[in-house]
Design a protein around this motif. Structure first.
Motif, PDB file in Angstrom:
ATOM      1  N   ASP A  39       0.815  -1.219   0.000  1.00 38.05           N
ATOM      2  CA  ASP A  39       0.000   0.000   0.000  1.00 38.05           C
ATOM      3  C   ASP A  39       0.846   1.264   0.000  1.00 38.05           C
ATOM      4  OD1 ASP A  39      -2.371  -1.482   0.092  1.00 38.05           O
ATOM      5  OD2 ASP A  39      -2.293  -1.626   2.281  1.00 38.05           O
ATOM      6  N   TRP A  41       2.062   2.904  -2.388  1.00 38.17           N
ATOM      7  CA  TRP A  41       1.623   3.854  -3.426  1.00 38.17           C
ATOM      8  C   TRP A  41       0.484   4.738  -2.921  1.00 38.17           C
ATOM      9  CZ3 TRP A  41      -3.383   3.565  -5.474  1.00 38.17           C
ATOM     10  CH2 TRP A  41      -4.103   2.419  -5.133  1.00 38.17           C
ATOM     11  N   ILE A  42      -0.352   4.213  -2.030  1.00 38.70           N
ATOM     12  CA  ILE A  42      -1.421   5.022  -1.437  1.00 38.70           C
ATOM     13  C   ILE A  42      -0.813   6.116  -0.561  1.00 38.70           C
ATOM     14  CG2 ILE A  42      -3.455   4.975   0.058  1.00 38.70           C
ATOM     15  CD1 ILE A  42      -3.888   2.078  -0.761  1.00 38.70           C
ATOM     16  N   SER A  43       0.243   5.763   0.167  1.00 41.92           N
ATOM     17  CA  SER A  43       0.931   6.751   0.998  1.00 41.92           C
ATOM     18  C   SER A  43       1.506   7.885   0.161  1.00 41.92           C
ATOM     19  CB  SER A  43       2.052   6.073   1.793  1.00 41.92           C
ATOM     20  OG  SER A  43       1.542   5.066   2.623  1.00 41.92           O
ATOM     21  N   VAL A 175      -5.232  -4.797  -1.549  1.00 43.53           N
ATOM     22  CA  VAL A 175      -5.131  -3.375  -1.234  1.00 43.53           C
ATOM     23  C   VAL A 175      -5.646  -3.122   0.188  1.00 43.53           C
ATOM     24  CG1 VAL A 175      -5.881  -1.071  -1.922  1.00 43.53           C
ATOM     25  CG2 VAL A 175      -5.412  -2.803  -3.661  1.00 43.53           C
ATOM     26  N   LEU A 176      -4.957  -2.237   0.893  1.00 41.29           N
ATOM     27  CA  LEU A 176      -5.311  -1.826   2.265  1.00 41.29           C
ATOM     28  C   LEU A 176      -5.199  -2.972   3.280  1.00 41.29           C
ATOM     29  CD1 LEU A 176      -8.372   0.534   1.641  1.00 41.29           C
ATOM     30  CD2 LEU A 176      -6.011   1.175   2.131  1.00 41.29           C
ATOM     31  N   ILE A 183       0.183   3.119   6.654  1.00 36.69           N
ATOM     32  CA  ILE A 183       0.074   4.032   5.516  1.00 36.69           C
ATOM     33  C   ILE A 183       0.380   5.462   5.943  1.00 36.69           C
ATOM     34  CG2 ILE A 183      -1.560   5.056   3.869  1.00 36.69           C
ATOM     35  CD1 ILE A 183      -2.904   2.342   3.670  1.00 36.69           C
ATOM     36  N   THR A 187       3.341   7.920   4.797  1.00 33.56           N
ATOM     37  CA  THR A 187       3.012   9.260   4.290  1.00 33.56           C
ATOM     38  C   THR A 187       3.874  10.312   4.962  1.00 33.56           C
ATOM     39  OG1 THR A 187       0.717   8.602   3.865  1.00 33.56           O
ATOM     40  CG2 THR A 187       1.174  10.963   4.020  1.00 33.56           C
TER      41      THR A 187
END
Length: 372
Positions: A39, A41-43, A175-176, A183, A187
């Motif tokens: 995950d 890439w979400i961060s 995902v997640l 995450i 970030t």
């Protein structure tokens, strides 16, 4: 201190992109994926969104004080002595950051390319190039970035086009799975090296920009494009190498380049990625060094910063050799425990405090004016 040379908004945009990317092409994926796993890439996407708000903060602060650097803003708002103390802390932080980048450069070259070359020689040669760039001034640095940037984009595009056949979508699933906390930790790590570190650009903006009021686009687009670069690097590290390999490797994106094989003819393009890294790292280190040298010169009320470049450059070489005992220590939790609080302090809390002080002062002045 005299401010020689002005750069355009377009040139400043390129500097923002290169400073946003900085040294993270090689080591950012490993750091982010170690926290958020698949995950990560979400961060990065969350970091890009928050980073744009930070860019708004920097631009808002800068346009309130035309022709001033961050050091001069501090003295204007905080007073002479408190302003100089805060400015000294910022200049030392930028100087320390430049030494850190120099350390990573030497470690990478001695580990991957020239293991028998003394690391001291690499540091001295590279810092001489940085010193020369700073002595020539911000206008020359910006023009060099303008010339190199199209080649930078071209190499980057070729790199990902050749990697696209190696993508395995299942590597990003589920995902997640890691939850929200990892995450958010990733970030925060992303913001530390890609957005909060851009506080160094307030030593350039608005003092050395010819149209500072139009530069919001430079901050916004520059940080957004740089963030997209880092998103692609992180995403491809997961999709091509997988999570476990990306965490295990110190430089996942460097390993990505070794995966390129087009018809058995185009292969082993890791030197191409190293060139991208050298370019972005050079500009980030140069801006760090420029900001710290200009800051020290303004604190000491010197008319010209150039006499400080050579002695401070030699000190930087020594500091880069002692800042970390080894590369393993540099990749430990030092970033979370030291660098993130440091960058939050100078990259977020300080500009917010300066904006609040400026707002309060103007409210007080306006009330006094109305009463009179």
């Amino acid at each position: 201190m005299q401010k020689d040379g002005k750069i355009s908004v377009a040139q400043f945009t390129i500097l923002v992109i290169l400073v946003t990317i900085g040294s993270t092409i090689l080591n950012a994926p490993e750091r982010l994926i170690s926290y958020a796993r698949q995950d990560a890439w979400i961060s990065v996407i969350l970091g890009i969104i928050i980073g744009l708000l930070i860019m708004w903060l920097y631009h808002t602060l800068g346009v309130r004080f035309p022709n001033m650097t961050l050091v001069e803003m501090n003295e204007r708002l905080l007073g002479k002595w408190l302003g100089k103390i805060v400015s000294l802390f910022i200049s030392c932080s930028l100087f320390l950051s430049a030494a850190t980048l120099l350390f990573f450069l030497g470690e990478f070259l001695t580990a991957q390319f020239i293991p028998e070359t003394p690391i001291e020689v690499i540091h001295i040669l590279f810092i001489l190039i940085v010193i020369q760039g700073v002595r020539l001034g911000i206008e020359t640095i910006a023009r060099a970035g303008e010339i190199i940037f199209p080649w930078f984009i071209m190499i980057f595009t070729i790199f990902f086009l050749f990697l696209s056949p190696k993508v395995e979508v299942q590597n990003i699933q589920p995902v997640l799975e890691t939850g929200i906390k990892p995450i958010l930790s990733a970030t925060l790590t992303y913001l530390e090296f890609s957005s909060l570190s851009l506080i160094c650009l307030l030593m350039v903006f608005p003092a050395f920009i010819n149209q500072p009021k139009r530069s919001f686009k430079a901050f916004f687009l520059g940080n957004l494009i740089g963030g997209i670069f880092l998103l692609f690097i992180t995403l491809f590290s997961i999709l091509v190498l997988g999570v476990d390999n990306s965490v295990r490797l110190l430089y996942p994106s460097y390993a990505l380049a070794r995966k390129i094989n087009v018809g058995g003819f185009v292969q082993r393009l890791e030197a191409m990625l190293a060139i991208l890294w050298f370019v972005s790292l050079y500009f980030k280190m140069t801006i760090y060094f420029f900001g710290s040298v200009v800051g020290f010169a303004q604190i000491l009320n010197l008319k010209d910063y150039r006499p400080l470049t050579l002695p401070l450059g030699m000190i930087l070489v020594v500091l880069s050799l002692i800042i970390f005992p080894n590369v393993t220590y540099s990749e430990s939790d030092t970033g979370m425990h030291v660098w993130i609080p440091l960058m939050l302090t100078i990259g977020l809390f300080l500009p917010l405090s300066l904006l609040c002080v400026d707002f309060i002062r103007k409210r007080i002045v306006s009330k006094i004016t109305v009463k009179n």
